[in-house]
Motif scaffolding. Sequence first.
Motif, PDB file in Angstrom:
ATOM      1  N   ASP A  95       0.809  -1.218   0.000  1.00 26.37           N
ATOM      2  CA  ASP A  95       0.000   0.000   0.000  1.00 26.37           C
ATOM      3  C   ASP A  95       0.853   1.284   0.000  1.00 26.37           C
ATOM      4  OD1 ASP A  95       0.998  -0.321   2.553  1.00 26.37           O
ATOM      5  OD2 ASP A  95      -0.851   0.278   3.551  1.00 26.37           O
ATOM      6  N   TYR A  96       2.151   1.175  -0.238  1.00 24.06           N
ATOM      7  CA  TYR A  96       3.030   2.335  -0.232  1.00 24.06           C
ATOM      8  C   TYR A  96       2.594   3.350  -1.295  1.00 24.06           C
ATOM      9  CZ  TYR A  96       7.163   5.239  -0.852  1.00 24.06           C
ATOM     10  OH  TYR A  96       8.025   6.305  -0.960  1.00 24.06           O
ATOM     11  N   ASP A  97       2.565   4.616  -0.901  1.00 25.21           N
ATOM     12  CA  ASP A  97       2.196   5.696  -1.812  1.00 25.21           C
ATOM     13  C   ASP A  97       3.259   6.786  -1.705  1.00 25.21           C
ATOM     14  OD1 ASP A  97       1.125   7.871  -3.174  1.00 25.21           O
ATOM     15  OD2 ASP A  97      -0.898   7.551  -2.405  1.00 25.21           O
ATOM     16  N   PRO A  98       4.036   7.029  -2.750  1.00 21.78           N
ATOM     17  CA  PRO A  98       5.094   8.032  -2.667  1.00 21.78           C
ATOM     18  C   PRO A  98       4.562   9.443  -2.421  1.00 21.78           C
ATOM     19  CG  PRO A  98       4.839   7.259  -4.924  1.00 21.78           C
ATOM     20  CD  PRO A  98       3.982   6.386  -4.071  1.00 21.78           C
ATOM     21  N   ARG A  99       3.301   9.682  -2.719  1.00 17.80           N
ATOM     22  CA  ARG A  99       2.732  11.007  -2.452  1.00 17.80           C
ATOM     23  C   ARG A  99       2.682  11.278  -0.945  1.00 17.80           C
ATOM     24  NH1 ARG A  99      -2.346   9.827  -6.182  1.00 17.80           N
ATOM     25  NH2 ARG A  99      -2.089   7.983  -4.881  1.00 17.80           N
ATOM     26  N   GLU A 100       2.420  10.238  -0.164  1.00 10.62           N
ATOM     27  CA  GLU A 100       2.422  10.406   1.294  1.00 10.62           C
ATOM     28  C   GLU A 100       3.818  10.772   1.785  1.00 10.62           C
ATOM     29  OE1 GLU A 100       0.720   7.021   3.284  1.00 10.62           O
ATOM     30  OE2 GLU A 100      -1.055   7.049   1.989  1.00 10.62           O
ATOM     31  N   ARG A 101       4.830  10.146   1.215  1.00 13.26           N
ATOM     32  CA  ARG A 101       6.211  10.477   1.588  1.00 13.26           C
ATOM     33  C   ARG A 101       6.522  11.931   1.228  1.00 13.26           C
ATOM     34  NH1 ARG A 101      11.126   7.363   2.980  1.00 13.26           N
ATOM     35  NH2 ARG A 101      12.804   8.830   2.626  1.00 13.26           N
TER      36      ARG A 101
END
Length: 118
Positions: free
Chosen positions: A98-104
């Motif tokens: 579920d990793y989302d680079p936008r959250e990072r």
Amino acid sequence: MPAYGFAHLRGRRHHPDVLEYLERIQATLDPFHGRFVVHGPPAEVMEGEWPGSMVLIEFPDLATARAWYASPAYQEILPLRADHIDGDLVLVEGVGADYDPRERAAKLRAAHGGSERP
């Protein structure tokens, strides 16, 4: 969270010790549920330079990867490779499905004052 052992190997030589290492490494991985994901094909370099080859081994988690590397079985065979091939090895935790680079990016922006570029 899965973890990975990533090796960047340079100056490979097909020394008999290296061949023995290859013959024995899987037995060191099995108790730790380690599996090869990438094992040494030439890389297609898209940016920069990449001398050498790569190895990527997946483990169930970072603690297990560390335990494998420190295990007596692996430490026994490590010199068979390390004495004949220059390289670097890192252990790194992967990201979940579920990793989302936008959250990072949002966290980095918040840590650096909001709207300014990180």
